[in-house]
Design a protein around this motif. Structure first.
Motif, PDB file in Angstrom:
ATOM      1  N   ALA A   1     -51.636  29.958  53.690  1.00  0.00           N
ATOM      2  CA  ALA A   1     -50.449  30.854  54.007  1.00  0.00           C
ATOM      3  C   ALA A   1     -50.827  31.910  54.928  1.00  0.00           C
ATOM      4  N   ALA A   2     -52.003  32.665  54.757  1.00  0.00           N
ATOM      5  CA  ALA A   2     -52.583  33.405  55.917  1.00  0.00           C
ATOM      6  C   ALA A   2     -52.630  32.867  57.111  1.00  0.00           C
ATOM      7  N   GLU A   3     -53.129  31.540  57.409  1.00  0.00           N
ATOM      8  CA  GLU A   3     -53.429  30.968  58.422  1.00  0.00           C
ATOM      9  C   GLU A   3     -51.991  30.739  59.308  1.00  0.00           C
ATOM     10  N   LYS A   4     -51.034  30.318  58.399  1.00  0.00           N
ATOM     11  CA  LYS A   4     -49.785  30.028  59.013  1.00  0.00           C
ATOM     12  C   LYS A   4     -49.220  31.358  59.390  1.00  0.00           C
ATOM     13  N   ARG A   5     -49.192  32.574  58.650  1.00  0.00           N
ATOM     14  CA  ARG A   5     -48.654  33.725  58.800  1.00  0.00           C
ATOM     15  C   ARG A   5     -49.242  34.173  60.234  1.00  0.00           C
ATOM     16  N   LEU A   6     -50.536  34.138  60.160  1.00  0.00           N
ATOM     17  CA  LEU A   6     -51.213  34.572  61.330  1.00  0.00           C
ATOM     18  C   LEU A   6     -50.867  33.808  62.681  1.00  0.00           C
ATOM     19  N   GLY A   7     -50.817  32.678  62.431  1.00  0.00           N
ATOM     20  CA  GLY A   7     -50.551  31.868  63.723  1.00  0.00           C
ATOM     21  C   GLY A   7     -49.162  31.843  64.119  1.00  0.00           C
ATOM     22  N   ASP A   8     -47.930  32.183  63.151  1.00  0.00           N
ATOM     23  CA  ASP A   8     -46.727  32.460  63.480  1.00  0.00           C
ATOM     24  C   ASP A   8     -46.842  33.951  64.354  1.00  0.00           C
ATOM     25  N   TRP A   9     -47.483  34.724  63.736  1.00  0.00           N
ATOM     26  CA  TRP A   9     -47.411  36.112  64.295  1.00  0.00           C
ATOM     27  C   TRP A   9     -47.968  36.192  65.907  1.00  0.00           C
ATOM     28  N   GLN A  10     -49.071  35.387  66.077  1.00  0.00           N
ATOM     29  CA  GLN A  10     -49.908  35.372  67.222  1.00  0.00           C
ATOM     30  C   GLN A  10     -48.823  34.571  68.387  1.00  0.00           C
ATOM     31  N   ARG A  11     -48.118  33.451  67.971  1.00  0.00           N
ATOM     32  CA  ARG A  11     -47.147  32.955  68.766  1.00  0.00           C
ATOM     33  C   ARG A  11     -46.053  33.753  69.104  1.00  0.00           C
ATOM     34  N   ARG A  12     -45.628  34.500  68.158  1.00  0.00           N
ATOM     35  CA  ARG A  12     -44.428  35.262  68.347  1.00  0.00           C
ATOM     36  C   ARG A  12     -44.755  36.506  69.420  1.00  0.00           C
TER      37      ARG A  12
ATOM     38  N   PRO B   1     -44.124  39.525  51.944  1.00  0.00           N
ATOM     39  CA  PRO B   1     -44.192  41.083  52.059  1.00  0.00           C
ATOM     40  C   PRO B   1     -44.643  41.597  53.547  1.00  0.00           C
ATOM     41  N   ARG B   2     -44.300  42.685  53.853  1.00  0.00           N
ATOM     42  CA  ARG B   2     -44.882  43.509  54.906  1.00  0.00           C
ATOM     43  C   ARG B   2     -46.300  43.854  54.970  1.00  0.00           C
ATOM     44  N   LEU B   3     -47.067  43.407  55.978  1.00  0.00           N
ATOM     45  CA  LEU B   3     -48.401  43.744  55.996  1.00  0.00           C
ATOM     46  C   LEU B   3     -48.409  44.877  56.797  1.00  0.00           C
ATOM     47  N   ARG B   4     -49.366  45.773  56.277  1.00  0.00           N
ATOM     48  CA  ARG B   4     -49.868  46.954  57.221  1.00  0.00           C
ATOM     49  C   ARG B   4     -50.992  46.703  57.957  1.00  0.00           C
ATOM     50  N   GLY B   5     -50.742  47.583  59.151  1.00  0.00           N
ATOM     51  CA  GLY B   5     -51.896  47.328  60.118  1.00  0.00           C
ATOM     52  C   GLY B   5     -53.369  46.846  59.843  1.00  0.00           C
ATOM     53  N   ALA B   6     -53.857  47.657  58.722  1.00  0.00           N
ATOM     54  CA  ALA B   6     -55.149  47.360  58.178  1.00  0.00           C
ATOM     55  C   ALA B   6     -55.409  46.111  57.563  1.00  0.00           C
ATOM     56  N   GLU B   7     -54.254  45.693  57.171  1.00  0.00           N
ATOM     57  CA  GLU B   7     -54.332  44.304  56.342  1.00  0.00           C
ATOM     58  C   GLU B   7     -54.191  43.267  57.475  1.00  0.00           C
ATOM     59  N   VAL B   8     -53.326  43.378  58.353  1.00  0.00           N
ATOM     60  CA  VAL B   8     -53.570  42.164  59.414  1.00  0.00           C
ATOM     61  C   VAL B   8     -54.876  42.300  59.952  1.00  0.00           C
TER      62      VAL B   8
ATOM     63  N   SER C   1     -61.965  46.891  49.742  1.00  0.00           N
ATOM     64  CA  SER C   1     -61.689  46.032  48.394  1.00  0.00           C
ATOM     65  C   SER C   1     -60.572  46.261  47.965  1.00  0.00           C
ATOM     66  N   THR C   2     -59.796  47.480  48.169  1.00  0.00           N
ATOM     67  CA  THR C   2     -58.251  47.505  47.811  1.00  0.00           C
ATOM     68  C   THR C   2     -57.378  46.609  48.623  1.00  0.00           C
ATOM     69  N   LEU C   3     -57.590  46.386  50.045  1.00  0.00           N
ATOM     70  CA  LEU C   3     -56.929  45.767  50.812  1.00  0.00           C
ATOM     71  C   LEU C   3     -57.238  44.250  50.499  1.00  0.00           C
ATOM     72  N   VAL C   4     -58.489  43.837  50.043  1.00  0.00           N
ATOM     73  CA  VAL C   4     -58.822  42.587  49.709  1.00  0.00           C
ATOM     74  C   VAL C   4     -57.932  42.031  48.341  1.00  0.00           C
ATOM     75  N   ASN C   5     -58.061  43.047  47.473  1.00  0.00           N
ATOM     76  CA  ASN C   5     -57.295  43.070  46.059  1.00  0.00           C
ATOM     77  C   ASN C   5     -55.559  42.669  46.491  1.00  0.00           C
ATOM     78  N   HIS C   6     -55.056  43.651  47.129  1.00  0.00           N
ATOM     79  CA  HIS C   6     -53.761  43.284  47.788  1.00  0.00           C
ATOM     80  C   HIS C   6     -53.632  41.868  48.284  1.00  0.00           C
ATOM     81  N   LEU C   7     -54.182  41.467  49.388  1.00  0.00           N
ATOM     82  CA  LEU C   7     -53.976  40.245  50.061  1.00  0.00           C
ATOM     83  C   LEU C   7     -54.441  39.030  49.138  1.00  0.00           C
ATOM     84  N   ALA C   8     -55.153  39.211  48.455  1.00  0.00           N
ATOM     85  CA  ALA C   8     -55.527  37.974  47.426  1.00  0.00           C
ATOM     86  C   ALA C   8     -54.374  37.952  46.275  1.00  0.00           C
ATOM     87  N   ARG C   9     -53.885  38.993  45.825  1.00  0.00           N
ATOM     88  CA  ARG C   9     -52.603  38.812  45.164  1.00  0.00           C
ATOM     89  C   ARG C   9     -51.612  38.319  45.671  1.00  0.00           C
ATOM     90  N   ASP C  10     -51.192  38.658  47.029  1.00  0.00           N
ATOM     91  CA  ASP C  10     -50.031  37.963  47.792  1.00  0.00           C
ATOM     92  C   ASP C  10     -50.385  36.625  48.315  1.00  0.00           C
TER      93      ASP C  10
END
Length: 156
Positions: free
Chosen positions: A104-115, A37-44, A73-82
Motif C-alpha cells: 500500500a505504501a509503495e503504491k501510494r508513494l508511486g502515485d504521489w511521485q507520478r502526480r 488517511p492524510r499523511l503529514r510531511g514527516a510521515e511522507v 517511533s511514534t511515526l512508525v506506530n502510526h504508519l504501521a497502524r495505517d
C-alpha cells in the motif's frame, strides 16, 4: 579574471522563501485525491527514506531525518497502524526493528511521485525556454546546497 560578484543581502532569504513556497504549493496541490488517511510531511519523509533504504532501523532513520528516536517511533506506530510500514526484527539485534514499506505504501508513494512529476511538469512547460533552461542549469547547484546543509547538520 573577473572578480566574484557580491551576493545581495536578500538573496539567501529570497532563495529560502522560493524553495519553501514551491514545496508548500506542491504539497497542497497533491493533498487532494489521495486515498487513505492524510499523511503529514514527516510521515511522507519517513516513507521516502524507507523506500530508499529498506530495512533501515528507527535510530538510523531518526538520525537521517534529524528527529528524536521517540518521534520516529511514534511515526512508525502510526504508519504501521495505517498499513504503510512493516517492522521486522533485526536478526543482528533482536531488540531493534527494521522498517519496510508495505504494498500500500509503495503504491501510494508511486502515485504521489507520478502526480508530483505531472504537476511540476505542467507548470514548468508553461515557462519560456530561457526560464526552463535556467531551472535545469540550477539543479546541480541546488543539489550541492542540499549536500552542504546535510553535512552541516551531521556536524552539529
Amino acid at each position: 579574471m573577473e572578480a566574484p560578484r557580491a551576493e545581495p543581502q536578500t538573496f539567501p532569504q529570497e532563495l529560502a522563501d522560493a524553495l519553501v513556497g514551491i514545496q508548500r504549493l506542491i504539497r497542497r496541490r497533491l493533498r487532494g485525491g489521495l486515498p487513505g488517511p492524510r499523511l503529514r510531511g514527516a510521515e511522507v519523509e519517513l516513507l521516502r527514506l524507507v523506500e530508499a533504504r529498506p530495512g533501515i532501523g528507527i535510530s538510523d532513520a531518526a538520525r537521517e531525518l534529524y528527529l528524536a528516536s521517540n518521534s520516529v517511533s511514534t511515526l512508525v506506530n502510526h504508519l504501521a497502524r495505517d498499513g504503510y510500514l512493516l517492522r521486522e526484527t533485526d536478526p543482528a539485534d533482536r531488540r531493534a526493528a527494521r522498517l519496510l514499506l508495505t504494498e500500500a505504501a509503495e503504491k501510494r508513494l508511486g502515485d504521489w511521485q507520478r502526480r508530483r512529476s505531472a504537476l511540476v511538469g505542467r507548470h514548468v512547460s508553461r515557462l519560456d525556454a530561457a526560464d526552463r533552461e535556467a531551472l535545469r542549469a540550477a539543479l546541480p547547484a541546488l543539489r550541492r546546497l542540499a549536500v552542504t546543509l546535510h553535512e552541516e547538520a551531521e556536524e552539529a
